[in-house]
Design an enzyme around this catalytic site. Sequence first.
Site, short mmCIF file in Angstrom:
data_model
loop_
_atom_site.label_atom_id
_atom_site.label_comp_id
_atom_site.label_asym_id
_atom_site.label_seq_id
_atom_site.Cartn_x
_atom_site.Cartn_y
_atom_site.Cartn_z
N SER A 258 -3.86 -2.86 3.45
CA SER A 258 -2.82 -2.19 2.67
C SER A 258 -2.69 -2.75 1.27
O SER A 258 -3.29 -3.76 0.91
CB SER A 258 -1.47 -2.28 3.39
OG SER A 258 -0.88 -3.51 3.13
N GLY A 259 -1.87 -2.06 0.49
CA GLY A 259 -1.61 -2.46 -0.89
C GLY A 259 -0.39 -3.36 -0.99
O GLY A 259 0.01 -3.74 -2.09
N ASP A 260 0.24 -3.67 0.15
CA ASP A 260 1.38 -4.59 0.12
C ASP A 260 1.35 -5.40 1.41
O ASP A 260 0.32 -5.44 2.08
CB ASP A 260 2.69 -3.78 -0.08
CG ASP A 260 3.75 -4.58 -0.82
OD1 ASP A 260 3.88 -5.79 -0.55
OD2 ASP A 260 4.46 -4.02 -1.68
N ASP A 261 2.45 -6.07 1.75
CA ASP A 261 2.43 -6.97 2.89
C ASP A 261 2.01 -6.24 4.18
O ASP A 261 2.49 -5.14 4.45
CB ASP A 261 3.82 -7.59 3.08
CG ASP A 261 4.29 -8.31 1.82
OD1 ASP A 261 3.46 -8.96 1.16
OD2 ASP A 261 5.49 -8.19 1.49
#
Length: 472
Positions: A258-261
């Site tokens: 993913s692009g975040d946590d």
Amino acid sequence: MEPCLSFKTSHVIRTISAILVLGMLSSQTAECTAAKVSLKYRAINCRKHSAVLTDFGAVGDGKTSNTKAFKAAIQSLSKHESDGAQLIVPPGKWLTGSFNITNSHFTLFLQKGAVILASQDESEWPQIPPLPSYGRGRDAIGGRFSSLIFGTNLTDVVITGHNGTIDGQGATWWTKFRSGGFLNVTRPYLIELMYSNQIHISNITLINSPSWNVHPVYSSDILVQQLTILAPIDSPNTDGINPDSCTNTRIEDCFIVSGDDCIAVKSGWDQYGIKFGMPTKQLIIRRLTCISPDSATIALGSEMSGGIEDVRAEDITAIETQSGIRIKTAKGRGAYVKNIYARRMNFKTMKYVFWMSGAYSQHADDGFDPNAIPQIQGINYRDVVAENVTYAARLDGIDNDPFKGICISNATITLTADPKELQWNCTNIAGVTSNVTPQPCSLLPVKKGVICPFPEDRLPIDDIQLKTCSTT
Ligand SMILES: *[C@@H]1O[C@H](CO)[C@@H](O)[C@H](O)[C@H]1NC(C)=O
Ligand SMILES: *[C@@H]1O[C@H](CO)[C@@H](O)[C@H](O)[C@H]1NC(C)=O
Ligand SMILES: *[C@@H]1O[C@H](CO)[C@@H](O)[C@H](O)[C@H]1NC(C)=O
Ligand SMILES: *[C@@H]1O[C@H](CO)[C@@H](O)[C@H](O)[C@H]1NC(C)=O
Ligand SMILES: *[C@@H]1O[C@H](CO)[C@@H](O)[C@H](O)[C@H]1NC(C)=O
Ligand SMILES: *[C@@H]1O[C@H](CO)[C@@H](O)[C@H](O)[C@H]1NC(C)=O
Ligand SMILES: *[C@@H]1O[C@H](CO)[C@@H](O)[C@H](O)[C@H]1NC(C)=O
Ligand SMILES: *[C@@H]1O[C@H](CO)[C@@H](O)[C@H](O)[C@H]1NC(C)=O
């Protein structure tokens, strides 16, 4: 009309019959006598009653909106609410806007080859108020678009399948978000269940969410298993799984890019979260694999104003991920992050293995209380192997509010070819280490023989028994 299973009929026949002879007995009979597929799966509860999405006029061509069909199907099954019912999504591309699960004792089952495609038409997404523990939307101060699949005040909800897909078609949302196009409204999530208990989400694939993927909030007794969550590594805020003010949760066997946590544990934001006062506690995370170059494998916070406690993470793998477990907090958050345990973590190519940030100063608004100081205490990590690491640790406590009771044991960190000089950058922290390389900072002195604790007792969610469900 008693719905029946009919997914052996070809896509074309189903489409034609849906258009031409919808609801006609002949078509219905023909579909019912087509070879019945038997569905077998495991879930927290099985259902007596079933319906197939195509019984409600759905068209799986990826172009026709099925928002009304989802709504009609769920409404029709509500008559079986007390007995339990399931809605089967057959193979096909089922375009839909946001829809609500309104029935308890309900299962949404995505067959192999079923794709729920999220509509890109904003009018298909009702707006709902911000969460009370956030006081505003996460993207903007106004309301928020309801999640693709939303449910509130439910008991016993299962979202599962034979690895069918939910495709958020997020690209247009990301572009619009980046250009400030939504003005005042927060982007939708893929699945949000609020004020609910007995939730089971398993064996499905979630791709390209407009923002967060799976968001259980103000809920308890939650089992999340075998999810594949994929989003471009540069997509904005595409967090994987975000347990938020939830109790007794188990997340296992998930693969997240993913692009975040990959996982973000939360409990409300600043004064709103403090007032709401609902922690996330009793959380198990095991056998997670994460890839997220700009974010954490597991983040605790930054919204942690209801408190986070008793988190047990084990057998965690991350590749090309920015950090391992990251604590994010700030003055104004209040509450605590305490009794955190992690063991058997394996990392390859990482910027910071250990990261704690006491100045994560994104605030809901100017009304936060700067004297609301978070207590960070009892953070235990052991049995860590990390390779190709840029920095072993960056541990920033808060002035006059040290992060205490940090314990790290049996951690072997090997560095990149061209290592940085300051490997352990520590301020305002206290704790011990044992058998850790490279040598930790002086604020974490070596205490020989220490093995950092990991709880031996079981949580209630460990003892949940799955049932084998079969439908013919
Ligand atoms: C879902 O329920 C919420 C209220 O809980 C409502 O605001 C929203 O409009 C509903 N969404 C749909 C698609 O009906
Ligand atoms: C944004 O939403 C807030 C809260 O609902 C409201 O007070 C404000 O007027 C809105 N601003 C715009 C530009 O719509
Ligand atoms: C849902 O549950 C919450 C918490 O118990 C309660 O405050 C709220 O009124 C309930 N909402 C509905 C629609 O029943
Ligand atoms: C998950 O889905 C796959 C692919 O369809 C299937 O083979 C497997 O049996 C499913 N697992 C469970 C536990 O249902
Ligand atoms: C589900 O599908 C994804 C994407 O195709 C795949 O990577 C994953 O291994 C599958 N999971 C299961 C349990 O079959
Ligand atoms: C140290 O950690 C490694 C990796 O998890 C593990 O294989 C090993 O058994 C641990 N050593 C001790 C003494 O626990
Ligand atoms: C090691 O990490 C660096 C980034 O710091 C990366 O460019 C490089 O490809 C990695 N090497 C290996 C062998 O994974
Ligand atoms: C060490 O951490 C502090 C913040 O606590 C930061 O300002 C500083 O730049 C860091 N030093 C290095 C060499 O990374």
